[in-house]
Design a protein around this motif. Structure first.
Motif, PDB file in Angstrom:
ATOM      1  N   GLY A 246       9.092  -7.996 -10.127  1.00 19.99           N
ATOM      2  CA  GLY A 246       7.880  -8.109  -9.326  1.00 19.99           C
ATOM      3  C   GLY A 246       6.632  -8.334 -10.155  1.00 19.99           C
ATOM      4  O   GLY A 246       6.677  -8.914 -11.238  1.00 19.99           O
ATOM      5  N   SER A 247       5.508  -7.839  -9.626  1.00 24.07           N
ATOM      6  CA  SER A 247       4.237  -7.983 -10.337  1.00 24.07           C
ATOM      7  C   SER A 247       3.337  -6.792 -10.020  1.00 24.07           C
ATOM      8  O   SER A 247       3.457  -6.171  -8.966  1.00 24.07           O
TER       9      SER A 247
ATOM     10  N   VAL B  21      -0.865  -1.143  -9.078  1.00 25.39           N
ATOM     11  CA  VAL B  21      -0.728  -1.539  -7.679  1.00 25.39           C
ATOM     12  C   VAL B  21       0.248  -2.716  -7.605  1.00 25.39           C
ATOM     13  O   VAL B  21       0.039  -3.744  -8.255  1.00 25.39           O
ATOM     14  N   ALA B  22       1.301  -2.552  -6.807  1.00 20.89           N
ATOM     15  CA  ALA B  22       2.288  -3.620  -6.630  1.00 20.89           C
ATOM     16  C   ALA B  22       1.647  -4.819  -5.953  1.00 20.89           C
ATOM     17  O   ALA B  22       0.918  -4.675  -4.981  1.00 20.89           O
ATOM     18  N   GLN B  23       1.962  -5.993  -6.474  1.00 26.73           N
ATOM     19  CA  GLN B  23       1.453  -7.228  -5.893  1.00 26.73           C
ATOM     20  C   GLN B  23       2.496  -7.920  -5.020  1.00 26.73           C
ATOM     21  O   GLN B  23       2.192  -8.893  -4.340  1.00 26.73           O
ATOM     22  N   GLU B  24       3.732  -7.397  -5.070  1.00 22.87           N
ATOM     23  CA  GLU B  24       4.790  -7.939  -4.220  1.00 22.87           C
ATOM     24  C   GLU B  24       5.809  -6.839  -3.940  1.00 22.87           C
ATOM     25  O   GLU B  24       5.860  -5.836  -4.655  1.00 22.87           O
TER      26      GLU B  24
ATOM     27  N   SER C  47       1.470   3.269   0.015  1.00 27.34           N
ATOM     28  CA  SER C  47       2.054   4.553  -0.360  1.00 27.34           C
ATOM     29  C   SER C  47       2.370   4.554  -1.850  1.00 27.34           C
ATOM     30  O   SER C  47       2.193   3.548  -2.531  1.00 27.34           O
ATOM     31  N   GLN C  48       2.828   5.686  -2.319  1.00 25.15           N
ATOM     32  CA  GLN C  48       3.173   5.805  -3.734  1.00 25.15           C
ATOM     33  C   GLN C  48       4.598   5.304  -3.947  1.00 25.15           C
ATOM     34  O   GLN C  48       5.414   5.317  -3.030  1.00 25.15           O
TER      35      GLN C  48
ATOM     36  N   ALA D 151       4.328  -4.435  -1.338  1.00 27.80           N
ATOM     37  CA  ALA D 151       3.087  -4.868  -1.976  1.00 27.80           C
ATOM     38  C   ALA D 151       1.969  -3.941  -1.496  1.00 27.80           C
ATOM     39  O   ALA D 151       1.925  -3.576  -0.323  1.00 27.80           O
ATOM     40  N   GLY D 152       1.117  -3.527  -2.405  1.00 30.83           N
ATOM     41  CA  GLY D 152       0.032  -2.613  -2.072  1.00 30.83           C
ATOM     42  C   GLY D 152       0.348  -1.163  -2.390  1.00 30.83           C
ATOM     43  O   GLY D 152      -0.555  -0.333  -2.447  1.00 30.83           O
TER      44      GLY D 152
END
Length: 117
Positions: A44-45, A74-77, A2-3, A24-25
């Motif tokens: 985060g990342s 895009v969030a990695q965590e 999701s956003q 994440a994602g």
């Protein structure tokens, strides 16, 4: 996927857009800006894709985004937090708004050029 949750801050001529990627994602879909700006990765990342080229950044980090370049985050965590930060520009001449020229009670966003394309 999701956003992110978004909060907008605006003080004088400084615009900030806080993005909280809960999972994440989570993704901030690709867009462009008419001017260079900074994305401050506070926690985060993120995977940042700029015109097809991917880079992973880990907080704390300041990420430079060039004008007119399509970029996606895009969030990695989980619980990744990033802020897009830039000066507002006058919609008539595209120069940085002078904070002293903004009357009390006037929303500076109403005087500014569009943020995203």
């Amino acid at each position: 996927m999701s956003q992110p949750q978004v909060q907008i801050g605006c003080v004088a001529n400084l615009y900030s857009r806080m993005m909280h990627f809960e999972k994440a994602g989570d993704i901030e879909h690709g867009h462009t800006h008419a001017f260079d700006h900074l994305t401050l990765l506070a926690a985060g990342s993120l995977k940042v894709t700029v015109e097809g080229q991917e880079t992973i950044f880990k907080a704390p980090h300041m990420i430079y985004i060039k004008a007119d370049k399509r970029h996606e985050l895009v969030a990695q965590e989980d619980n990744t937090v990033a802020y897009c930060i830039h000066a507002l520009r006058d919609k008539n001449n595209n120069e940085i708004l002078d904070p002293s020229s903004i009357p009390v009670g006037v929303n500076p966003l109403n005087l500014a050029s569009p943020i995203c394309a």
